[in-house]
Design a protein around this motif. Structure first.
Motif, mmCIF file in Angstrom:
data_model
loop_
_atom_site.group_PDB
_atom_site.id
_atom_site.type_symbol
_atom_site.label_atom_id
_atom_site.label_comp_id
_atom_site.label_asym_id
_atom_site.label_seq_id
_atom_site.Cartn_x
_atom_site.Cartn_y
_atom_site.Cartn_z
ATOM 1 N N GLN A 76 36.915 24.294 -65.140
ATOM 2 C CA GLN A 76 37.359 23.133 -65.908
ATOM 3 C C GLN A 76 38.402 23.547 -66.937
ATOM 4 O O GLN A 76 39.361 22.822 -67.195
ATOM 5 N N GLU A 77 38.228 24.734 -67.529
ATOM 6 C CA GLU A 77 39.185 25.213 -68.525
ATOM 7 C C GLU A 77 40.561 25.409 -67.914
ATOM 8 O O GLU A 77 41.571 25.073 -68.542
ATOM 9 N N HIS A 78 40.612 25.929 -66.684
ATOM 10 C CA HIS A 78 41.900 26.085 -65.994
ATOM 11 C C HIS A 78 42.537 24.716 -65.766
ATOM 12 O O HIS A 78 43.748 24.546 -65.945
ATOM 13 N N PHE A 79 41.730 23.756 -65.363
ATOM 14 C CA PHE A 79 42.226 22.404 -65.128
ATOM 15 C C PHE A 79 42.789 21.806 -66.424
ATOM 16 O O PHE A 79 43.872 21.219 -66.426
ATOM 17 N N ASP A 80 42.066 21.976 -67.517
ATOM 18 C CA ASP A 80 42.524 21.443 -68.805
ATOM 19 C C ASP A 80 43.858 22.059 -69.213
ATOM 20 O O ASP A 80 44.757 21.357 -69.690
ATOM 21 N N GLU A 81 44.015 23.356 -69.029
ATOM 22 C CA GLU A 81 45.287 24.029 -69.342
ATOM 23 C C GLU A 81 46.394 23.554 -68.407
ATOM 24 O O GLU A 81 47.544 23.397 -68.823
ATOM 25 N N PHE A 82 46.061 23.332 -67.146
ATOM 26 C CA PHE A 82 47.015 22.827 -66.164
ATOM 27 C C PHE A 82 47.540 21.456 -66.600
ATOM 28 O O PHE A 82 48.752 21.216 -66.600
ATOM 29 N N ILE A 83 46.628 20.575 -66.999
ATOM 30 C CA ILE A 83 47.016 19.242 -67.452
ATOM 31 C C ILE A 83 47.914 19.348 -68.680
ATOM 32 O O ILE A 83 48.956 18.672 -68.773
ATOM 33 N N GLN A 84 47.553 20.194 -69.634
ATOM 34 C CA GLN A 84 48.371 20.365 -70.834
ATOM 35 C C GLN A 84 49.740 20.947 -70.484
ATOM 36 O O GLN A 84 50.762 20.525 -71.031
ATOM 37 N N CYS A 85 49.766 21.890 -69.565
ATOM 38 C CA CYS A 85 51.024 22.485 -69.109
ATOM 39 C C CYS A 85 51.930 21.417 -68.505
ATOM 40 O O CYS A 85 53.113 21.331 -68.843
ATOM 41 N N LEU A 86 51.374 20.602 -67.607
ATOM 42 C CA LEU A 86 52.164 19.541 -66.984
ATOM 43 C C LEU A 86 52.690 18.573 -68.028
ATOM 44 O O LEU A 86 53.850 18.151 -67.969
#
Length: 104
Positions: A76-86
């Motif tokens: 989930q942490e990777h997903f959250d960072e991915f969303i913030q990156c996008l």
């Protein structure tokens, strides 16, 4: 006959990434190197993973995106960072599609 996979048993971020993988492959293919490097700087993608993504993206950028999605699905942490990156990269429409909310 095998029973279909029950999405209720999967983590929400995995369901989201699986559901939108085609859209992600198309949308991010041209910018996979920038997205992968940005996630590397955020410690989501490790050195060897970045090399793998970039190597796959050389011949077919969509495959690099698929490999990145597989990495993001792991937590989930990777997903959250991915969303913030996008969001930081200006993909607010894609972020809204993936999360159901607009991020500022």
């Amino acid at each position: 006959m095998a029973e279909p996979l029950n999405p209720g048993n999967l983590l929400k971020h995995v369901v989201i990434l699986t559901k939108h993988s085609g859209c992600l492959r198309i949308t991010l293919a041209d910018q996979i190197e920038s997205v992968a490097r940005n996630l590397h700087e955020r410690f989501v993608v490790k050195d060897y993973q970045l090399e793998d993504i970039l190597e796959k993206a050389k011949s077919k950028p969509e495959d690099g995106v698929s490999h990145l999605i597989d990495i993001i699905k792991r937590s989930q942490e990777h997903f959250d960072e991915f969303i913030q990156c996008l969001n930081d990269m200006g993909y607010s429409g894609l972020v809204e599609k993936l999360t159901g909310m607009y991020m500022y």
